[in-house]
Design an enzyme around this catalytic site. Structure first.
Site: not given
Length: 247
Positions: A62, A247, A153, A189-190
């Site tokens: 953890d 971008q 996040y 892609k997870t």
């Protein structure tokens, strides 16, 4: 093999980017210490590592618990005699803008993504400083630019970005020969992203390259940073994002 003779500790090693990195490192000869809370997924990954002719074992970790980190490094050094590479890849993503995210969710996000990376970097530094090595911290494109719907996040990954730089400066000025760098993926892609086709298509269009990334794209960058090929790279951020930030 690019990691022959090296021992790598990987947090969040039982899924997503951590799993891909563990397998990629083993393909290149590294012995792997898998740190994760997902004990059920560990054995199949260890079997893959063994099938590649390498070695590995699992330690329940953890990342929020400093005693878990101390035990993990003690077991790694007892089993393999040293640690050369630490990859801090454990992470979560809690949805919520700055108005709506609860304080509990804010703290939970930062406890895993930022505090967990701090503890891995701290104890990784202690394990590596006598002989040198590489610490790799997984940040995000959202550690460089914000996203309105993921306030915690974005904050945590930005913290990882500058924690990495601070640790790299500390190691260099102490003469430890420990390199510390961060990786900043675009959308990959997870399991964290999910598998809804419409959502994957939408996310793909955010990237000039036309699609989202795959875990191997990040594992290959981690391989470079773990290897001696990156011996002059420290305190740097490596963006693997299909052109998102251009971008």
């Amino acid at each position: 093999m690019r990691l022959q003779g090296k021992v790598a500790v990987i947090s969040g090693a039982c899924s997503g980017l951590g799993k891909a990195t563990a397998i990629r490192f083993a393909q290149e000869g590294a012995k792997i210490v898998l740190g994760d809370i997902n004990e059920q997924a560990a054995q199949s990954i260890i079997n893959e590592i063994l099938a590649l002719g390498s070695e590995g074992f699992f330690v329940r970790l953890d990342v929020r618990d400093e005693s878990n980190w101390i035990e993990l490094f003690a077991q790694a050094q007892s089993r393999f005699g040293k640690v050369d590479v630490v990859m801090n890849s454990a992470g979560i993503a809690v949805l919520g803008n700055v108005e709506d995210v609860s304080y509990e969710d804010w703290k939970r996000e930062l406890d895993v993504n930022l505090n967990g990376t701090f503890l891995g970097t701290k104890h990784g530094m202690k394990a590596l400083k006598a002989h040198g090595g590489s610490i790799i911290n997984l940040s995000s494109i959202e550690g460089i630019v914000g996203i309105d719907t993921y306030a915690a996040y974005s904050a945590g990954k930005a913290g990882v970005r500058n924690l990495t730089k601070s640790a790299a400066l500390h190691a260099g000025r102490k003469g430890y020969k420990v390199r510390v760098n961060s990786i900043h993926p675009g959308y990959i892609k997870t399991p964290m992203i999910g598998d809804d086709p419409a959502e994957l298509e939408r996310l793909g269009k955010l990237h000039p390259i036309g699609h989202i990334g795959e875990p191997i794209d990040i594992a290959n960058m981690a391989l470079f940073l773990a290897s001696d090929e990156s011996k002059f790279a420290t305190g740097a951020e490596f963006v693997i994002d299909g052109g998102f930030l251009a971008q």
